[in-house]
Design an enzyme around this catalytic site. Sequence first.
Site, PDB file in Angstrom:
ATOM      1  N   SER A 144       0.841  -1.198   0.000  1.00  0.00           N
ATOM      2  CA  SER A 144       0.000   0.000   0.000  1.00  0.00           C
ATOM      3  C   SER A 144       0.874   1.245   0.000  1.00  0.00           C
ATOM      4  O   SER A 144       1.969   1.249   0.587  1.00  0.00           O
ATOM      5  CB  SER A 144      -0.884   0.011   1.252  1.00  0.00           C
ATOM      6  OG  SER A 144      -1.462   1.278   1.466  1.00  0.00           O
ATOM      7  N   TYR A 157      -2.944  -0.069   9.669  1.00  0.00           N
ATOM      8  CA  TYR A 157      -2.909  -0.619   8.316  1.00  0.00           C
ATOM      9  C   TYR A 157      -1.552  -0.358   7.668  1.00  0.00           C
ATOM     10  O   TYR A 157      -0.945  -1.261   7.082  1.00  0.00           O
ATOM     11  CB  TYR A 157      -4.025   0.012   7.488  1.00  0.00           C
ATOM     12  CG  TYR A 157      -4.117  -0.502   6.075  1.00  0.00           C
ATOM     13  CD1 TYR A 157      -4.656  -1.753   5.804  1.00  0.00           C
ATOM     14  CD2 TYR A 157      -3.676   0.274   4.998  1.00  0.00           C
ATOM     15  CE1 TYR A 157      -4.752  -2.226   4.502  1.00  0.00           C
ATOM     16  CE2 TYR A 157      -3.767  -0.196   3.701  1.00  0.00           C
ATOM     17  CZ  TYR A 157      -4.304  -1.439   3.454  1.00  0.00           C
ATOM     18  OH  TYR A 157      -4.390  -1.906   2.175  1.00  0.00           O
TER      19      TYR A 157
END
Length: 254
Positions: A144, A157
């Site tokens: 990500s 995250y």
Amino acid sequence: MPNLTGKTALVTGASRGMGRAIAQRLAADGARVAVHYATSVDAAKETVSAIERSGGSAFPIQAEFGVPGDVDALVTGLGGQPLDILVNNAACGNLDTLFAGSIDRLTPRQFDEVFAINVKTPFFLVQAVLPLLRDGGRVINISSPSTRIAMSTQIAYAMSKGAVEVMTRTLANTLGARGITVNAVVPGATDTNVNDALHAPETRAAITSITALGRIGRPADIADAVAFLASDDARWITANVLDATGGMFLGPLG
């Protein structure tokens, strides 16, 4: 187009979104694809059907990640058959955690859920399939841009994806003796049916304004990057983190 004929691929989280696009692309290149899903059996069947209608080969495997026995269930679904490509795509879908997980609000339950699904399961899945993974195989992890863009509401995250990138480099070094490459792909904002937030015009405009290539990503953009790393063309590429964000948040445009 790369030739994956005779190869078997496992794509986690492949029932919809980017995972479905990745599964379809690998199947189009000739691979037989194990379509993993957690709970969306109908969506998984749709993915398999779409692949078969296009002349490809696929089969579903069910396993809910982040719970005891998740890896064992997935490996059992493979039935002991050799594996050539593993794509660790499945990730925590807890939107409360993803977008409201700042240091002052994140709960231990949310933190544990993110790390269980995004880090622990992929790690032990690799461990479990190593006896099945052929020499010269491919492991491709989905990361990500949050690992390089400080977004306070995505701290857990981002930390989990940072761990995935560390795992990528370490496994590349460990498995290189067998000719197995390990890389990661970083998608940016991608227009999928599970990313409803991107459908708001103001959100799309804001993201487009900070993306060098001037648009929202498409699932095929990510699938094509994964297919390249899965192919023989990428045989000399390992331990890399491939940015497939379209140049998201590089700096002021113009």
